[in-house]
Motif scaffolding. Sequence first.
Motif, PDB file in Angstrom:
ATOM      1  N   PRO A  32       0.828  -1.213   0.000  1.00  0.00           N
ATOM      2  CA  PRO A  32       0.000   0.000   0.000  1.00  0.00           C
ATOM      3  C   PRO A  32       0.864   1.265   0.000  1.00  0.00           C
ATOM      4  CG  PRO A  32      -0.868  -1.598   1.551  1.00  0.00           C
ATOM      5  CD  PRO A  32       0.457  -2.140   1.070  1.00  0.00           C
ATOM      6  N   ALA A  33       0.545   2.176  -0.921  1.00  0.00           N
ATOM      7  CA  ALA A  33       1.334   3.396  -1.071  1.00  0.00           C
ATOM      8  C   ALA A  33       0.470   4.511  -1.634  1.00  0.00           C
ATOM      9  CB  ALA A  33       2.522   3.136  -1.997  1.00  0.00           C
ATOM     10  N   TYR A  34       0.983   5.725  -1.498  1.00  0.00           N
ATOM     11  CA  TYR A  34       0.390   6.898  -2.132  1.00  0.00           C
ATOM     12  C   TYR A  34       1.326   7.399  -3.225  1.00  0.00           C
ATOM     13  CZ  TYR A  34      -2.572   7.487   2.064  1.00  0.00           C
ATOM     14  OH  TYR A  34      -3.464   7.325   3.088  1.00  0.00           O
ATOM     15  N   LYS A  35       0.749   8.076  -4.211  1.00  0.00           N
ATOM     16  CA  LYS A  35       1.521   8.863  -5.169  1.00  0.00           C
ATOM     17  C   LYS A  35       1.518  10.287  -4.627  1.00  0.00           C
ATOM     18  CE  LYS A  35      -0.034   6.362  -9.266  1.00  0.00           C
ATOM     19  NZ  LYS A  35      -0.775   6.518 -10.545  1.00  0.00           N
ATOM     20  N   LEU A  36       2.702  10.861  -4.461  1.00  0.00           N
ATOM     21  CA  LEU A  36       2.819  12.219  -3.925  1.00  0.00           C
ATOM     22  C   LEU A  36       3.317  13.161  -5.011  1.00  0.00           C
ATOM     23  CD1 LEU A  36       4.685  11.448  -0.564  1.00  0.00           C
ATOM     24  CD2 LEU A  36       2.212  11.567  -0.958  1.00  0.00           C
ATOM     25  N   THR A  37       2.710  14.332  -5.081  1.00  0.00           N
ATOM     26  CA  THR A  37       3.194  15.412  -5.931  1.00  0.00           C
ATOM     27  C   THR A  37       3.705  16.492  -4.989  1.00  0.00           C
ATOM     28  OG1 THR A  37       1.544  14.865  -7.605  1.00  0.00           O
ATOM     29  CG2 THR A  37       2.589  17.035  -7.764  1.00  0.00           C
ATOM     30  N   ILE A  38       4.974  16.889  -5.182  1.00  0.00           N
ATOM     31  CA  ILE A  38       5.654  17.749  -4.212  1.00  0.00           C
ATOM     32  C   ILE A  38       6.216  18.986  -4.904  1.00  0.00           C
ATOM     33  CG2 ILE A  38       7.479  17.845  -2.472  1.00  0.00           C
ATOM     34  CD1 ILE A  38       7.310  14.692  -2.516  1.00  0.00           C
ATOM     35  N   ASP A  39       5.952  20.149  -4.329  1.00  0.00           N
ATOM     36  CA  ASP A  39       6.464  21.430  -4.830  1.00  0.00           C
ATOM     37  C   ASP A  39       7.803  21.724  -4.170  1.00  0.00           C
ATOM     38  OD1 ASP A  39       6.998  24.043  -5.578  1.00  0.00           O
ATOM     39  OD2 ASP A  39       5.167  24.876  -4.725  1.00  0.00           O
ATOM     40  N   PHE A  40       8.864  21.806  -4.999  1.00  0.00           N
ATOM     41  CA  PHE A  40      10.200  22.126  -4.507  1.00  0.00           C
ATOM     42  C   PHE A  40      10.621  23.539  -4.902  1.00  0.00           C
ATOM     43  CE2 PHE A  40      10.303  17.486  -4.387  1.00  0.00           C
ATOM     44  CZ  PHE A  40      10.840  17.261  -3.128  1.00  0.00           C
ATOM     45  N   GLY A  41       9.668  24.444  -5.006  1.00  0.00           N
ATOM     46  CA  GLY A  41       9.983  25.843  -5.299  1.00  0.00           C
ATOM     47  C   GLY A  41      10.671  25.999  -6.637  1.00  0.00           C
ATOM     48  N   HIS A  42      11.827  26.650  -6.655  1.00  0.00           N
ATOM     49  CA  HIS A  42      12.543  26.935  -7.899  1.00  0.00           C
ATOM     50  C   HIS A  42      13.008  25.670  -8.629  1.00  0.00           C
ATOM     51  CE1 HIS A  42      15.842  26.502  -5.020  1.00  0.00           C
ATOM     52  NE2 HIS A  42      16.628  26.256  -6.056  1.00  0.00           N
ATOM     53  N   LEU A  43      13.012  24.519  -7.943  1.00  0.00           N
ATOM     54  CA  LEU A  43      13.373  23.251  -8.590  1.00  0.00           C
ATOM     55  C   LEU A  43      12.201  22.633  -9.332  1.00  0.00           C
ATOM     56  CD1 LEU A  43      15.478  21.608  -5.742  1.00  0.00           C
ATOM     57  CD2 LEU A  43      16.322  22.775  -7.781  1.00  0.00           C
ATOM     58  N   GLY A  44      11.013  23.154  -9.104  1.00  0.00           N
ATOM     59  CA  GLY A  44       9.820  22.641  -9.776  1.00  0.00           C
ATOM     60  C   GLY A  44       9.072  21.608  -8.952  1.00  0.00           C
ATOM     61  N   VAL A  45       8.158  20.938  -9.623  1.00  0.00           N
ATOM     62  CA  VAL A  45       7.297  19.937  -8.994  1.00  0.00           C
ATOM     63  C   VAL A  45       7.832  18.552  -9.350  1.00  0.00           C
ATOM     64  CG1 VAL A  45       4.959  18.975  -8.972  1.00  0.00           C
ATOM     65  CG2 VAL A  45       5.292  21.455  -8.998  1.00  0.00           C
ATOM     66  N   LYS A  46       7.918  17.679  -8.358  1.00  0.00           N
ATOM     67  CA  LYS A  46       8.387  16.311  -8.566  1.00  0.00           C
ATOM     68  C   LYS A  46       7.375  15.346  -7.979  1.00  0.00           C
ATOM     69  CE  LYS A  46      13.312  17.395  -8.670  1.00  0.00           C
ATOM     70  NZ  LYS A  46      13.632  16.907  -9.997  1.00  0.00           N
ATOM     71  N   LYS A  47       7.437  14.110  -8.474  1.00  0.00           N
ATOM     72  CA  LYS A  47       6.504  13.082  -8.002  1.00  0.00           C
ATOM     73  C   LYS A  47       7.277  11.892  -7.457  1.00  0.00           C
ATOM     74  CE  LYS A  47       2.831  14.403 -11.083  1.00  0.00           C
ATOM     75  NZ  LYS A  47       1.714  13.964 -11.876  1.00  0.00           N
ATOM     76  N   THR A  48       6.649  11.216  -6.516  1.00  0.00           N
ATOM     77  CA  THR A  48       7.215   9.996  -5.961  1.00  0.00           C
ATOM     78  C   THR A  48       6.090   9.157  -5.370  1.00  0.00           C
ATOM     79  OG1 THR A  48       8.998   9.122  -4.568  1.00  0.00           O
ATOM     80  CG2 THR A  48       7.649  10.886  -3.628  1.00  0.00           C
ATOM     81  N   SER A  49       6.426   7.955  -4.979  1.00  0.00           N
ATOM     82  CA  SER A  49       5.465   7.142  -4.231  1.00  0.00           C
ATOM     83  C   SER A  49       6.046   6.903  -2.843  1.00  0.00           C
ATOM     84  CB  SER A  49       5.200   5.815  -4.937  1.00  0.00           C
ATOM     85  OG  SER A  49       6.339   5.005  -4.919  1.00  0.00           O
ATOM     86  N   ALA A  50       5.173   6.671  -1.898  1.00  0.00           N
ATOM     87  CA  ALA A  50       5.612   6.464  -0.521  1.00  0.00           C
ATOM     88  C   ALA A  50       4.678   5.484   0.176  1.00  0.00           C
ATOM     89  CB  ALA A  50       5.644   7.793   0.233  1.00  0.00           C
ATOM     90  N   ASN A  79       3.379   1.385 -12.856  1.00  0.00           N
ATOM     91  CA  ASN A  79       3.092   2.236 -14.028  1.00  0.00           C
ATOM     92  C   ASN A  79       3.376   3.718 -13.758  1.00  0.00           C
ATOM     93  OD1 ASN A  79       1.013   2.570 -12.185  1.00  0.00           O
ATOM     94  ND2 ASN A  79      -0.540   2.835 -13.748  1.00  0.00           N
ATOM     95  N   PHE A  80       4.242   4.008 -12.791  1.00  0.00           N
ATOM     96  CA  PHE A  80       4.456   5.359 -12.301  1.00  0.00           C
ATOM     97  C   PHE A  80       5.949   5.679 -12.292  1.00  0.00           C
ATOM     98  CE2 PHE A  80       5.062   8.103  -8.470  1.00  0.00           C
ATOM     99  CZ  PHE A  80       4.294   9.190  -8.858  1.00  0.00           C
ATOM    100  N   MET A  81       6.309   6.899 -12.717  1.00  0.00           N
ATOM    101  CA  MET A  81       7.706   7.332 -12.675  1.00  0.00           C
ATOM    102  C   MET A  81       7.934   8.199 -11.438  1.00  0.00           C
ATOM    103  SD  MET A  81       9.403   5.939 -15.055  1.00  0.00           S
ATOM    104  CE  MET A  81      10.917   6.858 -15.226  1.00  0.00           C
ATOM    105  N   SER A  82       8.868   7.780 -10.607  1.00  0.00           N
ATOM    106  CA  SER A  82       9.228   8.511  -9.405  1.00  0.00           C
ATOM    107  C   SER A  82      10.511   9.284  -9.677  1.00  0.00           C
ATOM    108  CB  SER A  82       9.446   7.527  -8.250  1.00  0.00           C
ATOM    109  OG  SER A  82       9.929   8.190  -7.111  1.00  0.00           O
ATOM    110  N   ASP A  83      10.529  10.586  -9.357  1.00  0.00           N
ATOM    111  CA  ASP A  83      11.733  11.364  -9.618  1.00  0.00           C
ATOM    112  C   ASP A  83      12.306  12.056  -8.378  1.00  0.00           C
ATOM    113  OD1 ASP A  83       9.912  13.820 -11.650  1.00  0.00           O
ATOM    114  OD2 ASP A  83       9.696  13.264  -9.569  1.00  0.00           O
ATOM    115  N   CYS A  84      11.953  11.569  -7.201  1.00  0.00           N
ATOM    116  CA  CYS A  84      12.598  11.995  -5.961  1.00  0.00           C
ATOM    117  C   CYS A  84      12.342  10.918  -4.919  1.00  0.00           C
ATOM    118  CB  CYS A  84      12.097  13.366  -5.498  1.00  0.00           C
ATOM    119  SG  CYS A  84      10.375  13.445  -4.992  1.00  0.00           S
ATOM    120  N   LEU A  85      12.990  11.033  -3.761  1.00  0.00           N
ATOM    121  CA  LEU A  85      12.831  10.054  -2.693  1.00  0.00           C
ATOM    122  C   LEU A  85      12.558  10.787  -1.386  1.00  0.00           C
ATOM    123  CD1 LEU A  85      13.062   7.102  -1.629  1.00  0.00           C
ATOM    124  CD2 LEU A  85      15.473   7.610  -1.190  1.00  0.00           C
ATOM    125  N   VAL A  86      11.349  10.618  -0.854  1.00  0.00           N
ATOM    126  CA  VAL A  86      10.971  11.223   0.416  1.00  0.00           C
ATOM    127  C   VAL A  86      11.640  10.438   1.541  1.00  0.00           C
ATOM    128  CG1 VAL A  86       9.030  11.686   1.957  1.00  0.00           C
ATOM    129  CG2 VAL A  86       8.789  12.080  -0.484  1.00  0.00           C
TER     130      VAL A  86
END
Length: 111
Positions: A32-50, A79-86
Amino acid sequence: MEKIITYEDFTKVDLRIGTIIQVDDFPKARRPAYKLTIDFGHLGVKKTSAQITTLYKKHDLIGRQIVAVVNFPAKQIANFMSDCLVLGAVKEHDVFLLHPSTKVKNGVTVS
């Protein structure tokens, strides 16, 4: 202690503060996990699962600041691309999200 690294190794890890702006269920994840969309300010928005569904409800995560590694290569999870690690502290099977004690600007470096 696991492996000893050098200070130079540590400086390669880009840790930043971000704010969770969207949380979605991730039914195709193995655990069980969530897909997270995270705002990193000037770095933009990134997605990950947790895998944080046991301790956190979706509505409680919106607006929450977290610590994440933002310089990993993208990784496909189902089926999801994660581009950061919480980051979180793990106790048994529970993950406790790491976060600043006061609100800070998104994208701030953690060192």
